[in-house]
Design an enzyme around this catalytic site. Structure first.
Site, mmCIF file in Angstrom:
data_model
loop_
_atom_site.group_PDB
_atom_site.id
_atom_site.type_symbol
_atom_site.label_atom_id
_atom_site.label_comp_id
_atom_site.label_asym_id
_atom_site.label_seq_id
_atom_site.Cartn_x
_atom_site.Cartn_y
_atom_site.Cartn_z
ATOM 1 N N ARG A 104 0.700 -1.099 -0.152
ATOM 2 C CA ARG A 104 -0.231 -0.107 0.031
ATOM 3 C C ARG A 104 0.824 1.117 0.161
ATOM 4 O O ARG A 104 1.831 1.224 0.759
ATOM 5 C CB ARG A 104 -0.752 0.142 1.378
ATOM 6 C CG ARG A 104 -2.101 -0.921 1.213
ATOM 7 C CD ARG A 104 -3.170 -0.364 2.321
ATOM 8 N NE ARG A 104 -2.783 0.319 3.448
ATOM 9 C CZ ARG A 104 -3.630 0.734 4.254
ATOM 10 N NH1 ARG A 104 -5.029 0.736 4.079
ATOM 11 N NH2 ARG A 104 -3.493 1.329 5.513
ATOM 12 N N THR A 108 -1.794 7.486 -0.506
ATOM 13 C CA THR A 108 -3.035 7.038 -1.170
ATOM 14 C C THR A 108 -3.777 5.835 -0.872
ATOM 15 O O THR A 108 -4.981 5.705 -0.800
ATOM 16 C CB THR A 108 -2.649 6.836 -2.483
ATOM 17 O OG1 THR A 108 -1.891 5.738 -2.608
ATOM 18 C CG2 THR A 108 -2.101 7.970 -3.269
ATOM 19 N N ASP A 202 0.135 -1.401 12.661
ATOM 20 C CA ASP A 202 0.622 -2.001 11.054
ATOM 21 C C ASP A 202 1.146 -3.708 11.391
ATOM 22 O O ASP A 202 2.323 -3.715 12.153
ATOM 23 C CB ASP A 202 1.872 -1.379 10.748
ATOM 24 C CG ASP A 202 2.053 -1.907 9.124
ATOM 25 O OD1 ASP A 202 2.502 -3.070 9.132
ATOM 26 O OD2 ASP A 202 2.242 -1.043 8.103
ATOM 27 N N ASP A 205 4.625 -4.634 10.357
ATOM 28 C CA ASP A 205 5.617 -4.159 11.139
ATOM 29 C C ASP A 205 5.892 -4.826 12.446
ATOM 30 O O ASP A 205 7.009 -4.832 12.928
ATOM 31 C CB ASP A 205 5.467 -2.456 11.353
ATOM 32 C CG ASP A 205 5.992 -1.623 9.908
ATOM 33 O OD1 ASP A 205 6.620 -2.483 9.156
ATOM 34 O OD2 ASP A 205 5.478 -0.609 9.915
#
Ligand code: PRP
Ligand code: URA
Length: 211
Positions: A104, A108, A202, A205
């Site tokens: 991603r 955006t 995330d 991560d």
């Protein structure tokens, strides 16, 4: 229309997803909770696999045994979906693995493809395909992955995630109404940078220690 999704109600799944949400959970524990939760989700997503009957000799007599009728295909969406692969390989005796790399854009939130390697699904089109990606946010990544699996000949496709947002569920339901979604949680909404709220941050991560 209300989102079409199966949210697992198993108490252990709820316990594990709460631990994943906890910001203090370090990567090593995070991977462990994720492995355990993936087992529950994978069982839920495959509860209807076809069986075949084959005679089996127990130490005492012969009986009709039930065996899985076909293998499955698992397709992790890189990178975070990789965390869900090994528990599924551990569970099923016959698994083919395909990979789809999608990232991603941070501004955006649009996913772009950087890798694809899928088995030839046309050879045995009825083998169930589990697309695994822990986070279903806008649904952009999942829809692209489902498109790719369908282009490769996949028919019986199931999407397995850990946390879903209503926006992502609606996007998948609208573009791919034939694809059931299995998740451990259906959260409230996306924030303005398309992260899931309350979510868990995330996933990639936290799984790989790249915060
Ligand atoms: C995350 C996640 C999904 C995607 C979900 O991946 O693992 O693939 O975002 O968002 P969407 O529903 O809005 O498409 P990301 O692109 O951050 O990459 P990563 O797996 O490499 O961390
Ligand atoms: N990807 C993640 O890892 N987390 C989110 O909340 C959204 C996308």
């Amino acid at each position: 229309m209300s989102p079409k999704i199966t949210v697992t109600t198993h108490p252990l799944a709820q316990h594990l997803v709460s631990n994943l949400r906890d910001a203090r959970t370090a990567p090593a524990q995070f991977r462990n909770f994720s492995d355990l939760l993936t087992v529950i989700l994978a069982l839920e997503a495959t509860h209807d696999l076809a069986l075949q009957t084959i005679s089996v000799d127990t130490p005492l007599e012969t009986m009709d045994g039930n065996y899985l009728a076909s293998g499955i295909v698992v397709v992790p969406i890189l990178r975070a979906g990789l965390g869900m692969l090994q528990p599924i390989l551990n569970l099923f005796p016959d698994v083919s693995v395909g990979y789809i790399g999608l990232a991603r854009d941070h501004t955006t939130a649009m996913a772009s493809a950087y890798y694809e390697k899928l088995p030839n699904l046309r050879e045995s089109p009825n083998r169930p395909v589990l697309i695994v990606d822990p986070m279903l946010a806008t649904g952009g990544s999942a829809c692209q992955a489902i498109d790719a699996v369908k282009s490769a000949g996949g028919i019986d496709i199931r999407l397995v995630c850990v946390v879903a947002a209503p926006e992502g569920v609606e996007a998948v339901n609208a573009s791919h109404p034939d694809v059931p979604i299995f998740s451990a949680a259906l959260d409230r909404e996306l924030n303005d940078v398309k992260y899931i709220l309350p979510g868990l941050g995330d996933f990639g991560d936290r799984l790989f220690g790249t915060l």
